[in-house]
Design a protein around this motif. Structure first.
Motif, short mmCIF file in Angstrom:
data_model
loop_
_atom_site.label_atom_id
_atom_site.label_comp_id
_atom_site.label_asym_id
_atom_site.label_seq_id
_atom_site.Cartn_x
_atom_site.Cartn_y
_atom_site.Cartn_z
N SER A 35 0.82 -1.21 0.00
CA SER A 35 0.00 0.00 0.00
C SER A 35 0.86 1.26 0.00
O SER A 35 0.52 2.26 -0.63
N SER A 36 1.99 1.19 0.68
CA SER A 36 2.86 2.37 0.76
C SER A 36 3.57 2.64 -0.55
O SER A 36 4.09 3.72 -0.76
N ARG A 37 3.57 1.61 -1.45
CA ARG A 37 4.27 1.80 -2.72
C ARG A 37 3.36 1.52 -3.89
O ARG A 37 3.80 1.12 -4.97
N CYS A 38 2.05 1.73 -3.71
CA CYS A 38 1.09 1.33 -4.73
C CYS A 38 1.27 2.08 -6.04
O CYS A 38 0.81 1.63 -7.08
N SER A 39 1.93 3.24 -6.03
CA SER A 39 2.11 3.99 -7.26
C SER A 39 3.47 3.74 -7.90
O SER A 39 3.83 4.39 -8.88
N ASP A 40 4.21 2.82 -7.36
CA ASP A 40 5.56 2.55 -7.85
C ASP A 40 5.49 1.63 -9.06
O ASP A 40 5.28 0.43 -8.94
N ASP A 41 5.63 2.17 -10.26
CA ASP A 41 5.52 1.36 -11.48
C ASP A 41 6.57 0.26 -11.53
O ASP A 41 6.32 -0.82 -12.04
N GLY A 42 7.75 0.52 -11.01
CA GLY A 42 8.79 -0.50 -11.00
C GLY A 42 8.40 -1.70 -10.18
O GLY A 42 8.65 -2.85 -10.55
N GLU A 43 7.75 -1.45 -9.04
CA GLU A 43 7.29 -2.56 -8.20
C GLU A 43 6.24 -3.39 -8.92
O GLU A 43 6.24 -4.60 -8.88
N ARG A 44 5.33 -2.73 -9.61
CA ARG A 44 4.31 -3.43 -10.37
C ARG A 44 4.98 -4.32 -11.42
O ARG A 44 4.60 -5.47 -11.62
N THR A 45 5.98 -3.82 -12.09
CA THR A 45 6.68 -4.59 -13.11
C THR A 45 7.35 -5.81 -12.50
O THR A 45 7.29 -6.91 -13.05
N ASP A 46 7.98 -5.66 -11.34
CA ASP A 46 8.62 -6.78 -10.67
C ASP A 46 7.60 -7.87 -10.34
O ASP A 46 7.85 -9.05 -10.54
N HIS A 47 6.44 -7.47 -9.84
CA HIS A 47 5.40 -8.44 -9.50
C HIS A 47 4.89 -9.14 -10.76
O HIS A 47 4.64 -10.35 -10.75
N ASP A 48 4.71 -8.38 -11.84
CA ASP A 48 4.23 -8.99 -13.07
C ASP A 48 5.24 -9.98 -13.62
O ASP A 48 4.87 -11.06 -14.11
N PRO A 65 -7.12 -4.99 -11.35
CA PRO A 65 -6.69 -3.71 -10.79
C PRO A 65 -5.20 -3.71 -10.47
O PRO A 65 -4.63 -4.74 -10.09
N ALA A 66 -4.57 -2.57 -10.61
CA ALA A 66 -3.11 -2.48 -10.49
C ALA A 66 -2.59 -2.95 -9.15
O ALA A 66 -1.50 -3.50 -9.06
N GLY A 67 -3.33 -2.76 -8.06
CA GLY A 67 -2.84 -3.14 -6.75
C GLY A 67 -3.13 -4.57 -6.36
O GLY A 67 -2.80 -4.99 -5.25
N ALA A 68 -3.73 -5.36 -7.25
CA ALA A 68 -4.16 -6.72 -6.89
C ALA A 68 -3.02 -7.73 -6.94
O ALA A 68 -3.02 -8.70 -6.17
N ASN A 69 -2.07 -7.53 -7.82
CA ASN A 69 -1.00 -8.50 -7.98
C ASN A 69 0.18 -8.13 -7.09
O ASN A 69 0.87 -7.14 -7.33
N LEU A 70 0.42 -8.95 -6.07
CA LEU A 70 1.53 -8.71 -5.16
C LEU A 70 2.71 -9.64 -5.43
O LEU A 70 3.64 -9.71 -4.64
N GLY A 71 2.66 -10.36 -6.55
CA GLY A 71 3.76 -11.25 -6.90
C GLY A 71 3.83 -12.49 -6.03
O GLY A 71 4.87 -13.14 -5.96
N LEU A 72 2.74 -12.84 -5.37
CA LEU A 72 2.71 -14.00 -4.48
C LEU A 72 2.18 -15.22 -5.23
O LEU A 72 1.68 -15.13 -6.33
N GLY A 73 2.27 -16.38 -4.58
CA GLY A 73 1.73 -17.60 -5.16
C GLY A 73 2.80 -18.49 -5.75
O GLY A 73 4.01 -18.20 -5.67
N CYS A 74 2.35 -19.60 -6.34
CA CYS A 74 3.29 -20.56 -6.94
C CYS A 74 2.71 -21.18 -8.20
O CYS A 74 3.16 -22.23 -8.64
N GLY A 75 1.71 -20.55 -8.77
CA GLY A 75 1.09 -21.08 -9.98
C GLY A 75 -0.09 -20.21 -10.38
O GLY A 75 -0.28 -19.11 -9.85
N ASN A 76 -0.89 -20.71 -11.30
CA ASN A 76 -2.06 -19.98 -11.79
C ASN A 76 -3.28 -20.89 -11.68
O ASN A 76 -3.60 -21.62 -12.61
N PRO A 77 -3.97 -20.88 -10.53
CA PRO A 77 -5.09 -21.80 -10.36
C PRO A 77 -6.24 -21.56 -11.32
O PRO A 77 -6.98 -22.49 -11.67
N THR A 78 -6.44 -20.31 -11.74
CA THR A 78 -7.54 -20.04 -12.67
C THR A 78 -7.31 -20.70 -14.02
O THR A 78 -8.27 -21.02 -14.73
#
Length: 271
Positions: A35-48, A65-78
């Motif tokens: 939340s403290s870095r939600c506007s950080d485009d570089g962080e978004r890129t790292d998570h993607d 939504p841009a803040g939904a992906n936190l780079g967590l998980g280990c796969g794509n269940p969907t």
């Protein structure tokens, strides 16, 4: 991969209360930090970039939504789920809502997606992200996956992304998934499985539980849990290529020597 992999080291691990505390603290911190870095485009890129390694497409990453992906998980269940319009989906440990929003896009206006997470900060963040999602067909509830705030036989599909391993009572998680599923409903989970016995220092460390390592179960143990809960057509498939991102989870050792990502699928009998 053989199902007779060694069990974890015969060492007393953290208590269930210690595990829940470690998990809640870790993901509270992640929610606050993001939340403290939600506007950080570089962080978004790292998570993607991290999510691409787990099997998410660019179209999927652009559809939430841009803040939904936190780079967590280990796969794509969907990707496992073969979602259909109008279905009701439940996400166990929904975090900031990433997989929920992907599922919501698939089930459409006639469908419904419920995310459950035990971390208040994550639920708050997910609800904020929902205001930026056009579907209006997703909601987030605070609760533990061992005691789901969901009525009996109201869900068509249960998904989860690297969360079941965090639970100190996995059989209860699968019992709850079975309870809320309609007859013929299904489970499509991405999680880690244990491939060899853990060193005692990892097995006993609450931080390693919260980091999705020490709580991993063997394939055979997971199969037994799902069978005992009443599921049929159980299929668990380890993904060897997951080493690429799992080895990045710990700066001090290569934890891909002990766990690997896997797809976990099962069905509730129709009658």
């Amino acid at each position: 991969m053989s199902n007779d992999t060694p069990t974890p080291a015969d060492t007393d691990g953290p208590t269930p209360a210690e595990q829940r505390k470690a998990v809640r603290e870790r993901y509270s911190d992640i929610a606050a930090d993001s939340s403290s870095r939600c506007s950080d485009d570089g962080e978004r890129t790292d998570h993607d970039d991290q999510s691409r390694k787990m099997g998410y497409s660019d179209a999927e990453l652009d559809g939430v939504p841009a803040g939904a992906n936190l780079g967590l998980g280990c796969g794509n269940p969907t990707a496992l789920a073969s979602l259909e319009g109008g279905e009701t989906v439940l996400d166990l440990g929904s975090g900031a809502g990433f997989d929920c929003f992907l599922a919501a896009n698939e089930v459409g206006e006639g469908g419904h997606v419920i995310g459950v997470d035990m971390t208040p900060e994550m639920v708050e963040k997910a609800r904020e992200n929902a205001s930026d999602h056009d579907g209006g067909n997703v909601e987030f509830r605070l609760g533990e996956i061992e005691h789901l705030p969901v009525a009996d036989e109201t869900v068509d599909l249960v998904i989860s992304n690297c969360v079941v391993n965090l639970s100190p009572d996995k059989p209860q998680v699968f019992d709850e998934a079975f309870r809320v599923l309609r007859p013929g409903g299904r489970v499509a989970i991405s999680d880690v499985v244990l491939t060899t016995a853990l060193p005692s220092d990892i097995h006993a460390d609450p931080t390693s539980v919260a980091s999705c390592i020490a709580g991993a179960s063997t394939v055979s143990d997971l199969e037994s849990m799902l069978d005992d809960s009443g599921f049929e057509d159980v299929a668990i498939e380890p993904k060897e290529d997951s080493e690429e991102f799992i080895r990045e989870w710990d700066d001090e050792r290569d934890v891909s020597e002990y766990v690997v990502s896997a797809t976990i699928e099962a069905t509730k009998p129709a009658h």
